[in-house]
Each structure stands twice: as structure tokens, then as C-alpha cells.
Design a protein around this motif. Sequence first.
Motif, PDB file in Angstrom:
ATOM      1  N   ALA A  89       7.170  -5.838   6.687  1.00 46.33           N
ATOM      2  CA  ALA A  89       6.041  -5.235   7.911  1.00 46.33           C
ATOM      3  C   ALA A  89       6.049  -6.258   8.691  1.00 46.33           C
ATOM      4  N   GLU A  90       6.239  -7.567   8.616  1.00 51.84           N
ATOM      5  CA  GLU A  90       6.236  -8.502   9.757  1.00 51.84           C
ATOM      6  C   GLU A  90       7.661  -8.687  10.432  1.00 51.84           C
ATOM      7  N   ARG A  91       8.400  -7.915  10.057  1.00 50.48           N
ATOM      8  CA  ARG A  91       9.786  -8.009  10.812  1.00 50.48           C
ATOM      9  C   ARG A  91       9.784  -7.355  12.207  1.00 50.48           C
ATOM     10  N   GLY A  92       9.868  -8.050  13.180  1.00 46.65           N
ATOM     11  CA  GLY A  92      10.002  -7.519  14.637  1.00 46.65           C
ATOM     12  C   GLY A  92      11.102  -6.640  14.878  1.00 46.65           C
ATOM     13  N   ASP A  93      12.252  -6.646  14.084  1.00 48.00           N
ATOM     14  CA  ASP A  93      13.618  -5.682  14.532  1.00 48.00           C
ATOM     15  C   ASP A  93      13.372  -4.467  13.630  1.00 48.00           C
ATOM     16  N   VAL A  94      12.457  -4.397  12.808  1.00 46.45           N
ATOM     17  CA  VAL A  94      12.307  -3.238  12.101  1.00 46.45           C
ATOM     18  C   VAL A  94      11.574  -2.028  12.862  1.00 46.45           C
ATOM     19  N   PRO A  95      11.946  -0.669  12.822  1.00 43.37           N
ATOM     20  CA  PRO A  95      11.042   0.111  13.461  1.00 43.37           C
ATOM     21  C   PRO A  95       9.581   0.266  13.154  1.00 43.37           C
ATOM     22  N   MET A  96       8.646   0.547  13.816  1.00 45.10           N
ATOM     23  CA  MET A  96       7.484   0.688  13.575  1.00 45.10           C
ATOM     24  C   MET A  96       6.937   1.602  12.336  1.00 45.10           C
ATOM     25  N   VAL A  97       7.699   2.620  12.309  1.00 40.36           N
ATOM     26  CA  VAL A  97       7.319   3.669  11.048  1.00 40.36           C
ATOM     27  C   VAL A  97       7.651   3.001   9.693  1.00 40.36           C
ATOM     28  N   TYR A  98       8.671   2.096   9.732  1.00 39.42           N
ATOM     29  CA  TYR A  98       9.210   1.385   8.202  1.00 39.42           C
ATOM     30  C   TYR A  98       7.843   0.216   7.974  1.00 39.42           C
ATOM     31  N   ARG A  99       7.670  -0.441   9.135  1.00 37.66           N
ATOM     32  CA  ARG A  99       6.755  -1.322   8.929  1.00 37.66           C
ATOM     33  C   ARG A  99       5.242  -0.945   8.479  1.00 37.66           C
ATOM     34  N   GLN A 100       4.950   0.344   8.827  1.00 40.74           N
ATOM     35  CA  GLN A 100       3.766   0.882   8.675  1.00 40.74           C
ATOM     36  C   GLN A 100       3.805   1.210   7.062  1.00 40.74           C
ATOM     37  N   ILE A 101       5.068   1.946   6.741  1.00 43.78           N
ATOM     38  CA  ILE A 101       5.076   2.258   5.323  1.00 43.78           C
ATOM     39  C   ILE A 101       4.960   1.158   4.397  1.00 43.78           C
ATOM     40  N   ALA A 102       5.716   0.017   4.757  1.00 46.92           N
ATOM     41  CA  ALA A 102       5.791  -1.071   3.933  1.00 46.92           C
ATOM     42  C   ALA A 102       4.264  -1.611   3.698  1.00 46.92           C
ATOM     43  N   THR A 103       3.652  -1.590   4.722  1.00 46.43           N
ATOM     44  CA  THR A 103       2.223  -2.245   4.686  1.00 46.43           C
ATOM     45  C   THR A 103       1.394  -1.346   4.149  1.00 46.43           C
ATOM     46  N   LEU A 104       1.290  -0.107   4.021  1.00 46.71           N
ATOM     47  CA  LEU A 104       0.555   0.958   3.080  1.00 46.71           C
ATOM     48  C   LEU A 104       0.947   0.704   1.636  1.00 46.71           C
ATOM     49  N   LYS A 105       2.218   0.594   1.631  1.00 47.91           N
ATOM     50  CA  LYS A 105       2.667   0.447   0.093  1.00 47.91           C
ATOM     51  C   LYS A 105       2.065  -1.055  -0.554  1.00 47.91           C
ATOM     52  N   ALA A 106       2.056  -1.915   0.269  1.00 45.94           N
ATOM     53  CA  ALA A 106       1.874  -3.122  -0.349  1.00 45.94           C
ATOM     54  C   ALA A 106       0.224  -3.219  -0.389  1.00 45.94           C
ATOM     55  N   ALA A 107      -0.441  -2.450   0.286  1.00 40.98           N
ATOM     56  CA  ALA A 107      -1.834  -2.561   0.184  1.00 40.98           C
ATOM     57  C   ALA A 107      -2.302  -1.512  -0.947  1.00 40.98           C
ATOM     58  N   ALA A 108      -1.529  -0.569  -1.200  1.00 41.03           N
ATOM     59  CA  ALA A 108      -1.813   0.295  -2.412  1.00 41.03           C
ATOM     60  C   ALA A 108      -1.500  -0.131  -3.712  1.00 41.03           C
ATOM     61  N   ILE A 109      -0.830  -1.271  -3.912  1.00 40.73           N
ATOM     62  CA  ILE A 109      -0.185  -1.792  -5.232  1.00 40.73           C
ATOM     63  C   ILE A 109      -1.607  -2.298  -5.836  1.00 40.73           C
ATOM     64  N   GLY A 110      -2.456  -2.751  -5.217  1.00 37.59           N
ATOM     65  CA  GLY A 110      -3.895  -2.996  -5.707  1.00 37.59           C
ATOM     66  C   GLY A 110      -4.032  -4.543  -5.887  1.00 37.59           C
ATOM     67  N   ALA A 111      -4.928  -4.880  -6.779  1.00 42.30           N
ATOM     68  CA  ALA A 111      -5.400  -6.401  -7.187  1.00 42.30           C
ATOM     69  C   ALA A 111      -4.184  -7.056  -7.714  1.00 42.30           C
ATOM     70  N   GLU A 112      -3.161  -6.336  -8.468  1.00 41.17           N
ATOM     71  CA  GLU A 112      -2.137  -7.213  -8.993  1.00 41.17           C
ATOM     72  C   GLU A 112      -1.063  -7.610  -8.049  1.00 41.17           C
ATOM     73  N   GLY A 113      -1.243  -7.085  -6.881  1.00 42.65           N
ATOM     74  CA  GLY A 113      -0.445  -7.551  -5.954  1.00 42.65           C
ATOM     75  C   GLY A 113      -1.248  -8.404  -4.826  1.00 42.65           C
ATOM     76  N   LEU A 114      -1.922  -7.933  -3.895  1.00 42.87           N
ATOM     77  CA  LEU A 114      -2.668  -8.827  -3.010  1.00 42.87           C
ATOM     78  C   LEU A 114      -4.012  -8.834  -3.333  1.00 42.87           C
TER      79      LEU A 114
END
Length: 206
Positions: free
Chosen positions: A94-119
Motif C-alpha cells: 500500500a505504501e508503494r508509489g509505483d503501484v496504481p491507487m486501486v491496488y494500494r487501497q485494496i491492500a490497505t483494506l485487506k491489511a486492516a481486515a486481518i484483525g488483531a492478529e495482524g496489526l
Amino acid sequence: MRRYGWIAVLAVLLLVGGAAYNEWRKANERAAAEALGDGILAALEQDEAEARVTALQAIDAPDPSADAVVTLLAAGESLGSDPKATAEALVALAERGDVPMVYRQIATLKAAAIGAEGLAAETRRELLDGLALGTGTIRVLAEEQLAYLDIETGNQEAALTRLEALYVDAEASEGLRQRVGQIVLALGGELSGEAASDVARQADGG
């Protein structure tokens, strides 16, 4: 013709050369896409999740968009064995500037959705707050995850307020409304009489 004929010849050569280069470029792009697809399919056919992750990570993606797709697939495969590492890999994507925004948003959402076991909860809220400032599907999905985070951290009142707003949000899909409605009723919240009946009927399969 003797004086200016070379201009016409040069123009023809440029046109022919440009067309040839364009066809060569298209053929290369097509071959790269086919190789990427074959590599992904081969990786996903592995029997074990660890083997699928290893195979996906070994794929040489031809561009940032393709690399983002491969990373998202690998994250899905590694989630069960190492949720923390998976969340960190998604945040890095999600922090990669060379990646299109839609993929960065999906990555952010998936990272947050993992729950307490992740972040940590604070980190997830910060990530989701950024997505909730946007528009469209990503925004409402971020709002849904923020409501779950409110529940997780003991703020049921805030969760109900967010979920009730989501239920009437024009950008929410029917599936999202169904999920949200069921949670609102489970938490003791209120929907309109007709909406409550619809949620109950769909929950019963009718």
C-alpha cells in the motif's frame, strides 16, 4: 523528385517502422501477460499453501500492477499461517508509489481486515480512516471495518451509529446492507420496521 523525393521515402520508412514497432510491442505485452497468467495458475495449483506462496513470490511480474496482483494473491495464501507478516506485506504494498491507487487501497483494506492478529487496533484505525475519506465501494467497506473495530475495542455505541448510517448509504451494496442490518439487530440497534423484516427474512433464507 530528385530534390525532395527522399522526404517521401523517409516518411514511408517511418510509417512502416512505427507500425512494425507497435506490433512488436503488442506481441511482447501479450506474451508477458500469458506468461504471468500461466505462472499464477501453476502456483495456485500447488497442494500446500506454503508452496503456493513460494511459487507466487518467485514470479517475475512484468510491471507494478502485475506485481501488486501477485502480492495480493500471495497474501491471501499466507494469511492462515502468518497473519502478522501478511498484514505487514500488504501495508508495504500500500505504501508503494509505483503501484496504481486501486491496488494500494485494496491492500490497505485487506491489511486492516486481518484483525488483531495482524496489526494493532490504532494502526488499523489510522489506515481505515484514510480510506473512509474517499468515495465508492472502498469507502463503505472501510466504514464497515471501522464499525467492527469499534466493536472490538468496546465502543458499541459508535459501532451502531456507523452501521446504521451505512445501512442507508446510497453507495452500499445489497450484500453490505444485509451484513450491516444483521449486526445492527444483533447489537440491539433499530432499523425501520420494513427494513428489519427484510433483514430477518433474508437471514432465514427467505
